[in-house]
Design a protein around this motif. Structure first.
Motif, PDB file in Angstrom:
ATOM      1  N   THR A  32       0.806  -4.196   5.913  1.00 19.85           N
ATOM      2  CA  THR A  32       1.583  -3.955   5.202  1.00 19.85           C
ATOM      3  C   THR A  32       3.091  -4.323   5.477  1.00 19.85           C
ATOM      4  O   THR A  32       3.467  -4.696   6.025  1.00 19.85           O
ATOM      5  CB  THR A  32       1.889  -2.481   4.158  1.00 19.85           C
ATOM      6  OG1 THR A  32       2.644  -2.014   5.484  1.00 19.85           O
ATOM      7  CG2 THR A  32       0.138  -1.820   4.370  1.00 19.85           C
TER       8      THR A  32
ATOM      9  N   ALA B 251       1.191  -0.997   0.268  1.00 16.19           N
ATOM     10  CA  ALA B 251       0.228  -0.290   0.043  1.00 16.19           C
ATOM     11  C   ALA B 251       0.992   1.191  -0.490  1.00 16.19           C
ATOM     12  O   ALA B 251       0.501   2.329  -0.966  1.00 16.19           O
ATOM     13  CB  ALA B 251      -0.961  -0.345   1.412  1.00 16.19           C
ATOM     14  N   ARG B 252       1.957   1.608   0.631  1.00 17.00           N
ATOM     15  CA  ARG B 252       2.941   2.409   0.647  1.00 17.00           C
ATOM     16  C   ARG B 252       3.404   2.549  -0.547  1.00 17.00           C
ATOM     17  O   ARG B 252       3.488   3.551  -0.784  1.00 17.00           O
ATOM     18  CB  ARG B 252       3.444   2.450   1.855  1.00 17.00           C
ATOM     19  CG  ARG B 252       4.814   3.296   1.787  1.00 17.00           C
ATOM     20  CD  ARG B 252       4.210   4.968   2.031  1.00 17.00           C
ATOM     21  NE  ARG B 252       4.061   4.536   3.789  1.00 17.00           N
ATOM     22  CZ  ARG B 252       4.334   4.860   4.877  1.00 17.00           C
ATOM     23  NH1 ARG B 252       5.989   5.272   5.449  1.00 17.00           N
ATOM     24  NH2 ARG B 252       3.756   5.465   5.702  1.00 17.00           N
TER      25      ARG B 252
ATOM     26  N   SER C 187       0.453   3.737  -2.916  1.00 20.75           N
ATOM     27  CA  SER C 187       0.146   5.380  -2.977  1.00 20.75           C
ATOM     28  C   SER C 187       1.445   6.516  -3.706  1.00 20.75           C
ATOM     29  O   SER C 187       0.894   7.101  -3.819  1.00 20.75           O
ATOM     30  CB  SER C 187       0.140   5.762  -1.384  1.00 20.75           C
ATOM     31  OG  SER C 187       0.778   5.059  -0.856  1.00 20.75           O
TER      32      SER C 187
ATOM     33  N   ILE D   9      -3.159   8.934   2.826  1.00 17.36           N
ATOM     34  CA  ILE D   9      -3.264   7.349   2.579  1.00 17.36           C
ATOM     35  C   ILE D   9      -1.803   6.961   2.392  1.00 17.36           C
ATOM     36  O   ILE D   9      -0.988   5.707   2.759  1.00 17.36           O
ATOM     37  CB  ILE D   9      -3.757   7.235   0.784  1.00 17.36           C
ATOM     38  CG1 ILE D   9      -5.122   7.922   0.889  1.00 17.36           C
ATOM     39  CG2 ILE D   9      -2.683   5.548   0.702  1.00 17.36           C
ATOM     40  CD1 ILE D   9      -6.112   7.266  -0.195  1.00 17.36           C
TER      41      ILE D   9
ATOM     42  N   SER E 287      -1.088   4.267   5.866  1.00 14.23           N
ATOM     43  CA  SER E 287      -1.425   3.216   5.142  1.00 14.23           C
ATOM     44  C   SER E 287      -0.709   1.405   5.764  1.00 14.23           C
ATOM     45  O   SER E 287      -1.052   0.612   5.473  1.00 14.23           O
ATOM     46  CB  SER E 287      -1.190   3.298   2.786  1.00 14.23           C
ATOM     47  OG  SER E 287       0.726   3.603   3.725  1.00 14.23           O
TER      48      SER E 287
END
Length: 251
Positions: free
Chosen positions: A188, A133-134, A137, A178, A182
């Motif tokens: 994550t 996710a990191r 984004s 985000i 995240s």
């Protein structure tokens, strides 16, 4: 222009391209010296004096490039969005110029963050890239920068381009929280934030102090780059103004 008598005087002074050009010229030498001192000192400290990580060994040292570039890529985007909003509301040409100058710098920082993250991820995760996710984004942030730059190039009218890119930048602001949260919102691979204002750093001081020096150095370098690009943009747009002609003739 919106009725904002409560705004400080310097805010309206920034609306003057000539005043902004001159104040940037005065600040540039100071920020240049600060950036050089902090970046050189921080790099030497990080590579020579900071101890190796007990798990990752010396591979962790890329953190001294990755973290500052990732932090600054987000800060640059927020500045671009704020400058765009000021241009939309108060019709300040200098604000539009700041927003335009931010985009290539922010895109470069996002690329640096992605590349250093990939180099760090290979020995840590065993892969150059995962759809974390990191990471995802941050990649979206890079594409947002590219979108702003593409709009600026595609639209011939300076004012129309400034309005379109400001709207895109403001919409894209939703991506910043985000990126930041995240790791907490989803399970994550990426490690939590290195710096938190409310908590003591998990790393020992001999590791996080040079990292802090590098972060401040990156901000100083960003200021130098932004002021240089802004001054060039002011000269380009105000090339027909009398003060610009006088300036060029005096050199």
């Amino acid at each position: 222009m919106a009725d904002s008598k409560w705004m400080p005087r310097w805010f309206y002074q920034l609306a003057s391209p000539r005043w902004c050009y001159q104040i940037c010229g005065k600040l540039l030498p100071w920020f240049t010296v600060a950036a050089l001192a902090l970046l050189i000192g921080g790099t030497l400290w990080a590579l020579i004096f900071a101890p190796a990580d007990y798990q990752q060994g010396n591979s962790f040292r890329i953190i001294y490039l990755h973290v500052p570039s990732a932090i600054l890529a987000q800060s640059c985007y927020m500045l671009m969005a704020v400058a765009g909003a000021i241009g939309l509301i108060w019709k300040m040409k200098v604000a539009d110029m700041v927003a335009k100058a931010c985009a290539p710098i922010g895109a470069s920082l996002a690329v640096l963050a992605l590349l250093t993250g990939a180099i760090w991820g290979k020995p840590t995760w065993g892969s150059w890239w995962v759809w974390d996710a990191r990471l995802t984004s941050m990649l979206i942030l890079f594409f947002l920068y590219l979108g702003v730059m593409a709009l600026n190039s595609a639209i011939e009218s300076e004012s129309t381009a400034a309005q379109a890119t400001a709207v895109l930048a403001l919409v894209g602001l939703v991506n910043i929280p985000i990126i930041k949260y995240s790791v907490e919102w989803w399970n994550t691979l990426h490690q939590p934030a290195t710096f938190k204002l409310t908590e003591k750093p998990a790393m020992p001081a001999e590791m996080w102090v040079p990292l802090l020096v590098m972060v401040i150095g990156f901000y100083a370098f960003f200021a130098v780059t932004l002021m240089m690009r802004l001054r060039n943009e002011i000269l380009r747009r105000e090339r027909r103004a009398g003060w610009v002609k006088e300036l060029l003739l005096s050199k």
